[in-house]
Design a protein around this motif. Structure first.
Motif, mmCIF file in Angstrom:
data_model
loop_
_atom_site.group_PDB
_atom_site.id
_atom_site.type_symbol
_atom_site.label_atom_id
_atom_site.label_comp_id
_atom_site.label_asym_id
_atom_site.label_seq_id
_atom_site.Cartn_x
_atom_site.Cartn_y
_atom_site.Cartn_z
ATOM 1 N N MET A 45 0.828 -1.216 0.000
ATOM 2 C CA MET A 45 0.000 0.000 0.000
ATOM 3 C C MET A 45 0.866 1.272 0.000
ATOM 4 S SD MET A 45 -2.949 1.610 0.292
ATOM 5 C CE MET A 45 -4.309 0.615 0.917
ATOM 6 N N SER A 46 1.900 1.287 0.823
ATOM 7 C CA SER A 46 2.689 2.509 0.960
ATOM 8 C C SER A 46 3.534 2.801 -0.283
ATOM 9 C CB SER A 46 3.600 2.407 2.189
ATOM 10 O OG SER A 46 4.341 1.205 2.135
ATOM 11 N N HIS A 47 3.682 1.827 -1.185
ATOM 12 C CA HIS A 47 4.446 2.066 -2.415
ATOM 13 C C HIS A 47 3.558 2.569 -3.548
ATOM 14 C CE1 HIS A 47 6.980 -1.291 -0.556
ATOM 15 N NE2 HIS A 47 7.625 -0.163 -0.363
ATOM 16 N N ALA A 48 2.254 2.423 -3.380
ATOM 17 C CA ALA A 48 1.353 2.822 -4.464
ATOM 18 C C ALA A 48 1.217 4.338 -4.468
ATOM 19 C CB ALA A 48 -0.013 2.172 -4.269
ATOM 20 N N PRO A 49 1.184 4.931 -5.651
ATOM 21 C CA PRO A 49 0.963 6.380 -5.694
ATOM 22 C C PRO A 49 -0.364 6.736 -5.032
ATOM 23 C CG PRO A 49 1.547 5.523 -7.873
ATOM 24 C CD PRO A 49 1.333 4.346 -6.986
ATOM 25 N N ARG A 50 -0.392 7.897 -4.350
ATOM 26 C CA ARG A 50 -1.651 8.348 -3.756
ATOM 27 C C ARG A 50 -2.695 8.564 -4.846
ATOM 28 N NH1 ARG A 50 -0.520 10.051 1.659
ATOM 29 N NH2 ARG A 50 0.412 8.106 2.350
ATOM 30 N N ASN A 51 -2.252 9.016 -6.002
ATOM 31 C CA ASN A 51 -3.178 9.244 -7.104
ATOM 32 C C ASN A 51 -2.664 8.543 -8.349
ATOM 33 O OD1 ASN A 51 -4.900 11.329 -5.750
ATOM 34 N ND2 ASN A 51 -2.917 12.376 -5.687
ATOM 35 N N ILE A 52 -3.482 7.657 -8.889
ATOM 36 C CA ILE A 52 -3.200 7.109 -10.217
ATOM 37 C C ILE A 52 -4.335 7.587 -11.106
ATOM 38 C CG2 ILE A 52 -2.823 5.071 -11.635
ATOM 39 C CD1 ILE A 52 -1.941 3.563 -9.147
ATOM 40 N N ARG A 53 -4.017 8.498 -11.991
ATOM 41 C CA ARG A 53 -5.051 9.038 -12.883
ATOM 42 C C ARG A 53 -4.895 8.367 -14.248
ATOM 43 N NH1 ARG A 53 -3.299 13.916 -9.797
ATOM 44 N NH2 ARG A 53 -1.514 13.967 -11.223
ATOM 45 N N VAL A 54 -5.913 7.625 -14.627
ATOM 46 C CA VAL A 54 -5.874 6.916 -15.912
ATOM 47 C C VAL A 54 -6.698 7.713 -16.912
ATOM 48 C CG1 VAL A 54 -6.442 4.787 -17.127
ATOM 49 C CG2 VAL A 54 -5.596 4.692 -14.766
ATOM 50 N N HIS A 55 -6.065 8.084 -17.990
ATOM 51 C CA HIS A 55 -6.722 8.879 -19.020
ATOM 52 C C HIS A 55 -6.951 7.990 -20.236
ATOM 53 C CE1 HIS A 55 -5.406 12.202 -16.465
ATOM 54 N NE2 HIS A 55 -4.208 11.636 -16.482
ATOM 55 N N LEU A 56 -8.201 7.619 -20.439
ATOM 56 C CA LEU A 56 -8.524 6.762 -21.580
ATOM 57 C C LEU A 56 -8.843 7.650 -22.771
ATOM 58 C CD1 LEU A 56 -10.801 4.112 -19.813
ATOM 59 C CD2 LEU A 56 -8.329 4.049 -20.208
ATOM 60 N N ILE A 57 -8.106 7.445 -23.840
ATOM 61 C CA ILE A 57 -8.337 8.311 -24.995
ATOM 62 C C ILE A 57 -8.638 7.473 -26.229
ATOM 63 C CG2 ILE A 57 -6.865 10.122 -24.029
ATOM 64 C CD1 ILE A 57 -4.740 9.405 -26.071
ATOM 65 N N ASN A 58 -9.226 8.144 -27.214
ATOM 66 C CA ASN A 58 -9.473 7.531 -28.519
ATOM 67 C C ASN A 58 -10.313 6.268 -28.399
ATOM 68 O OD1 ASN A 58 -9.244 7.152 -31.290
ATOM 69 N ND2 ASN A 58 -7.412 5.907 -31.091
ATOM 70 N N GLY A 59 -11.431 6.343 -27.673
ATOM 71 C CA GLY A 59 -12.225 5.137 -27.415
ATOM 72 C C GLY A 59 -13.250 4.806 -28.486
ATOM 73 N N GLY A 60 -13.094 5.352 -29.649
ATOM 74 C CA GLY A 60 -14.103 5.130 -30.686
ATOM 75 C C GLY A 60 -14.143 3.677 -31.137
ATOM 76 N N PHE A 61 -15.340 3.181 -31.429
ATOM 77 C CA PHE A 61 -15.489 1.789 -31.829
ATOM 78 C C PHE A 61 -15.192 1.583 -33.313
ATOM 79 C CE2 PHE A 61 -17.081 1.362 -27.645
ATOM 80 C CZ PHE A 61 -16.963 0.020 -27.321
ATOM 81 N N ASP A 62 -14.643 2.635 -33.981
ATOM 82 C CA ASP A 62 -14.229 2.443 -35.369
ATOM 83 C C ASP A 62 -12.812 1.885 -35.459
ATOM 84 O OD1 ASP A 62 -13.468 4.782 -34.218
ATOM 85 O OD2 ASP A 62 -13.618 6.006 -36.028
ATOM 86 N N GLU A 63 -12.055 1.985 -34.361
ATOM 87 C CA GLU A 63 -10.734 1.336 -34.322
ATOM 88 C C GLU A 63 -10.924 -0.141 -33.958
ATOM 89 O OE1 GLU A 63 -7.726 2.438 -34.842
ATOM 90 O OE2 GLU A 63 -7.887 4.624 -34.787
ATOM 91 N N PRO A 64 -9.992 -1.017 -34.364
ATOM 92 C CA PRO A 64 -10.054 -2.385 -33.843
ATOM 93 C C PRO A 64 -9.657 -2.416 -32.362
ATOM 94 C CG PRO A 64 -8.124 -2.111 -35.239
ATOM 95 C CD PRO A 64 -8.885 -0.814 -35.300
ATOM 96 N N LEU A 65 -10.096 -3.434 -31.648
ATOM 97 C CA LEU A 65 -9.827 -3.501 -30.206
ATOM 98 C C LEU A 65 -8.371 -3.849 -29.926
ATOM 99 C CD1 LEU A 65 -12.989 -4.711 -30.545
ATOM 100 C CD2 LEU A 65 -12.720 -4.785 -28.064
ATOM 101 N N GLY A 66 -7.816 -3.203 -28.931
ATOM 102 C CA GLY A 66 -6.464 -3.516 -28.483
ATOM 103 C C GLY A 66 -6.498 -4.302 -27.182
ATOM 104 N N GLY A 67 -5.318 -4.703 -26.707
ATOM 105 C CA GLY A 67 -5.215 -5.410 -25.435
ATOM 106 C C GLY A 67 -5.315 -4.450 -24.270
ATOM 107 N N VAL A 68 -5.547 -5.009 -23.072
ATOM 108 C CA VAL A 68 -5.695 -4.185 -21.877
ATOM 109 C C VAL A 68 -4.842 -4.696 -20.703
ATOM 110 C CG1 VAL A 68 -7.317 -3.416 -20.091
ATOM 111 C CG2 VAL A 68 -8.004 -3.371 -22.496
ATOM 112 N N GLY A 69 -4.860 -5.990 -20.461
ATOM 113 C CA GLY A 69 -4.252 -6.516 -19.236
ATOM 114 C C GLY A 69 -2.767 -6.260 -19.108
#
Lengths: 160, 777
Positions: B719-743
């Motif tokens: 817990m103490s090593h994790a950043p206090r804030n992890i801000r994830v910015h998801l961009i370009n989410g249009g369904f006209d692109e093919p799907l990419g990986g996530v994990g």
């Protein structure tokens, strides 16, 4: 092989045929079938096995079952008073979608519950101190932190 | 995927599965299946088509509806925290028109003939299954609409599925899904070409709660389908399966890879109360086979552990070759020496050697990443029993079909006689794609007359006998002109190959390993030379989340920062110049025809998207602002698993040399975002795990033995090593692109961003991971 008389999740248990030095974790899991409490390391490093004895968090993998003699043990299965009714901590966990794989979360919830009992309004530093012995390989720490703050708020609200 | 319909085969599909309760009535259910016909179609198969056993989209395989309206969706992919049991069900439920509160999920057993490919790795589940699951949902919806039309004797075009009901639009009459299930189950599955998929505007679950991180607000998305069971301790992991008469086994395995059992004395072990018997397990140090060893079989887990502690064993290293003298520090030094000479050329553009010789300035660095263990919180565990010549398995496995085949091979059984029940996985990260631990359980069950046996790995077993992430050494040199602009880039990468697991050690990385960010290095530099000198394996090597992308990104993204510093330039500006103008690169032009098995025309390396994540992450982090003393921002970007990630970490290094990661900004572009909140949580987790790789985690070996016994020595983030804030910015989410990986794609840029931030904070450059105590004075 003496008998260990203890209370587990509010129910009296007379545990027999177990070496008193056996870790409580394995008695819970193998003998009593309470498998919500998890094995992660066996040496009190990771916190996956956290349960409460008389309300205090202990690492059941490194606590002999004899330590439960005459005491009251609470596991994740017995945390909520009624089946299906979540505690404020459990509810916050669900709402924040904290779990990823979920394996460590019973231990996380037991530690967080104990923290909030001792400190109803923990700071981030308090959370670091209380929770740094509970590992999460999926890295759900930011959501655990948010859920603890959320549960603290909800619990204070209930009292008010 | 339009051309796939051409060679569709529909064979005797029984529709009974559709009606809950009749599935077990002996009904033969065959899958609608697309069979690649290479002879007719010379085109290479890509994506799900390229996977063993391909894909299936028959609604009868995946969807059943109770008369009471309960919709059960079968999820055939392994759930290890990536949320696929929720996300794929969302897809089906949306196309079907099901009410989320009336949907449940059922886990498929391992059976690729029936379900299509189930191997859950490579960040492929949603990428490969979004479209088949949409079609399954749409086909079932169409069948419900047809059933309603028949019942009302009206044209089907007047009937439309709403939420869990079908409405006759002219009259307003409505029937619930449950009312229609039986009639719908009698109907043929509609031709794929006739299916009408819902437009995105009609989705109720897919893609919801997208946009910026909701800052503590609870969104309206479907919550995780297993959430409540997990927090109540009711969710069932591999370790939680209990069978009547079950025995508990713990195994002592050879500490050195390739060694075998010499002799052993079990007299003390047999005196431990609860120990039933001590037996040997045969092993073979190849592929997914167990390592072999001595099993203590007992009435409970603790007796088995205590019994094993009481064993006295002599191991025979004569079969282990030089693995028995493997020393990871000496090996690193050997790699450093090897990296001084040229290696096998992987990619060449221009004359890099001449350009390096002519450069005004040269930059040179060597980076090292150690072995790592996946260390899922649930160590490997499996249960097996054999009844009437049939084996049944319960286990947390990423690859159920490989589990089935490997167990069948071990038992000399037809795979059809092996049932693999897939439990929840308490983490996977690549470790549980190898079913060696399941084979152990099967072997022991056979030795005990088919009685159920659970094999429990301790944490020590897990760390000593992982399929380790390979050590890696990367040596880079660059030549700059008088203005600091890059003229030449030479990169030598050295690492044992996963190929060593499956046959004679190739000593060079394979195409798919090089294609993880090495051969596909996208910088726009006039002269490039990429080499892969020899490196041999001495421990068991396997996949670890993001695999070889980790060292490649660490080296390349650290070195870009070093080049910027040498040029006296801002790292972000310099990185964007290295990337060059927005353009789409066919990876085959870099000699990579692997491309994560995806079509390079659909999935080029898109420099515009790489630039966009860099710009988003730096903008969000306030790149360029004045930082307090001892604190700095670090940046890295990487393309992997056909997705794009940039990370900026805000890092403080204290006077004592402790590293505090205060904030993280992660910009991520995986194309369509089916379950945006779970994508965010995957990226948060990748950030934390990546920080662990950067700061703490290391597996080392001496005399061929792994030196880390447990978490007090193998450090993973807290817990103490994790950043206090992890801000994830998801961009370009249009369904006209093919799907990419996530994990996986969130992981690779984290460690280099961390080390670049440490450099910004202190001027000290970390080139050997983990940071450990290198910053302590």
């Amino acid at each position: 092989m003496s008998t260990i008389n203890t209370t587990i999740n509010g129910k009296s248990e007379a545990i027999q045929d177990v070496d008193p030095s056996t870790p409580l974790l394995w008695v819970l899991r193998d003998h009593l079938g309470l498998v919500g409490t998890k094995y992660g390391c066996g040496i009190a490093q990771c916190g996956a096995c956290t349960v409460h004895i008389d309300g205090s968090p202990v690492r059941s993998c490194s606590t002999p079952v004899s330590a439960a003699q005459g005491k009251s043990v609470t596991t994740i299965e017995g945390l909520a008073v009624n089946v299906g009714a979540l505690t404020a901590v459990q509810q916050a966990w669900v709402e924040h979608d904290v779990p990823q794989c979920g394996y460590c979360q019973a231990g996380q919830i037991m530690s967080a519950t104990a923290l909030l009992k001792a400190n109803p309004n923990p700071s981030d530093a308090d959370i670091d101190a209380a929770m740094s012995g509970n590992f999460c390989r999926c890295g759900t720490y930011p959501r655990i932190r948010a859920a603890i703050h959320s549960a603290a708020k909800a619990q204070r609200g209930e009292k008010a | 995927m339009s051309k796939q319909a051409d060679s569709l085969q529909i064979a005797n599909v029984s529709r009974r599965r559709f009606l809950k309760g009749m599935a077990g009535a002996g009904a033969l259910v065959l899958a609608v299946r697309w069979t690649p016909s290479f002879a007719q179609d010379q085109e290479k198969a890509y994506g799900a088509d390229a996977m063993p056993n391909g894909w299936v989209d028959d609604p009868n395989v995946f969807i059943s509806i109770d008369p009471d309206g309960t919709v059960t969706v079968t999820n055939h992919r392994a759930e290890m925290g990536q949320g696929i049991r929720t996300s794929l069900v969302m897809v089906v439920a949306d196309e079907l028109g099901a009410d989320w509160d009336r949907v449940r999920v059922e886990q498929a057993e391992g059976n690729e003939k029936k379900y299509g490919n189930q191997n859950t790795d490579g960040s492929r589940s949603m990428r490969h299954w979004f479209e088949p699951m949409r079609r399954a949902g749409a086909a079932a919806r169409t069948m419900l609409e047809q059933a309603a039309a028949q019942q009302w004797s009206v044209p089907v075009s007047e009937c439309k599925a709403g939420v869990h009901t079908v409405v006759h639009q002219p009259s307003g009459r409505a029937l619930g899904f449950g009312d229609l299930a039986e009639a719908a189950a009698q109907l043929p599955v509609p031709e794929r070409s006739t299916l009408q998929l819902k437009p995105a505007s009609e989705w109720r679950y897919i893609g919801k709660n997208s946009g910026p991180q909701p800052d503590g607000k609870i969104g309206q998305r479907p919550l995780a389908i297993d959430g409540e069971e997990i927090v109540e301790g009711r969710a069932v992991y591999g370790a939680d399966v209990r069978l009547d008469g079950m025995l508990y086994a713990v195994i002592a395995r050879p500490p050195v890879y390739g060694a075998k059992l010499g002799s052993f004395d079990d007299s003390k072990a047999l005196k431990v109360p609860g120990v039933v018997k001590v037996v040997t397990v045969g092993g073979q140090p190849i592929a997914f086979n167990p390592l072999g060893g001595v099993a203590v079989v007992a009435e409970n887990t603790w007796a088995a552990i205590a019994g094993r502690n009481a064993l006295s064993i002599q191991w025979d290293n004569s079969t282990a070759g030089d693995n028995a003298s493997y020393d990871s520090i000496a090996y690193r030094k050997k790699l450093e020496q090897t990296a001084k000479s040229p290696g096998k050329v992987i990619r060449e553009k221009g004359d890099a050697e001449a350009a390096l010789a002519d450069a005004d300035r040269r930059v040179e660095a060597t980076y090292y990443m150690p072995h790592l263990a996946q260390a899922p919180m649930e160590p490997p565990v499996a249960i097996a029993r054999i009844v009437d010549g049939k084996a049944e398995i319960w286990g947390p496995v990423q690859n159920p079909q490989a589990t089935r085949d490997t167990v069948a091979g071990r038992l000399g059984m037809d795979p059809a006689k092996v049932t693999v029940n897939v439990t929840l996985l308490g983490g996977g990260f690549g470790r549980k794609s190898k079913p060696d631990f399941v084979v152990e359980a099967a072997d022991l069950s056979r030795q005990f007359g088919g009685r159920p046996v659970r094999v429990q790995w301790t944490r020590e077993d897990d760390l000593h006998h992982s399929y380790f992430h390979a050590v890696s050494l990367d040596h880079l040199e660059a030549g700059l002109d008088g203005e600091g602009r890059p003229l030449a880039w030479r990169h030598r990468t050295l690492s044992p190959s996963i190929g060593s697991l499956f046959g004679p050690d190739p000593k060079h990385k394979g195409e798919f390993e090089l294609g993880m960010g090495f051969s596909t290095m996208p910088f726009d530099i006039p002269a490039i030379r990429l080499e892969n000198p020899e490196a041999s394996a001495h421990v068991r090597i396997g996949w670890y989340r993001a695999v070889y992308n980790l060292p490649h990104a660490f080296a390349i993204q650290s070195f870009a920062s070093e080049m910027a510093a040498a040029a006296g330039r801002d790292h972000r500006d310099y990185l964007l110049e290295l990337l060059g103008p927005a353009r789409k690169i066919d990876p085959r032009d870099f000699g990579d025809s692997w491309n994560y098995d995806e079509n390079p025309q659909l999935y080029p390396i898109d420099i515009g998207r790489m630039r966009a994540v860099v710009e988003k992450a730096t903008e969000a982090a306030g790149w360029g602002r004045e930082m307090p003393k001892g604190r700095g921002l670090g940046l890295a970007v990487h393309h992997s698993f056909v997705a794009y990630t940039a990370v900026v970490l805000d890092v403080e290094v204290t006077d004592a040399g402790d590293v505090i990661v205060h904030n993280a900004d992660m910009a991520f572009d995986c194309g369509p975002q089916v379950n945006p909140d779970r994508i965010r949580s995957q990226l948060e987790g990748a950030c934390v795990m990546g920080i662990g790789i950067g700061l703490h985690s290391e597996i080392s070996a001496e005399n061929g033995r792994i030196q880390q016994d447990n978490f007090h020595q193998y450090q993973i983030p807290r817990m103490s090593h994790a950043p206090r804030n992890i801000r994830v910015h998801l961009i370009n989410g249009g369904f006209d692109e093919p799907l990419g990986g996530v994990g996986e794609p969130g992981m690779p840029p984290v460690a280099p961003a961390l080390c670049n931030a440490i450099f910004a904070a202190t001027g000290k450059r970390i080139r050997r991971l983990p940071v450990g105590d290198q910053l302590r004075s």
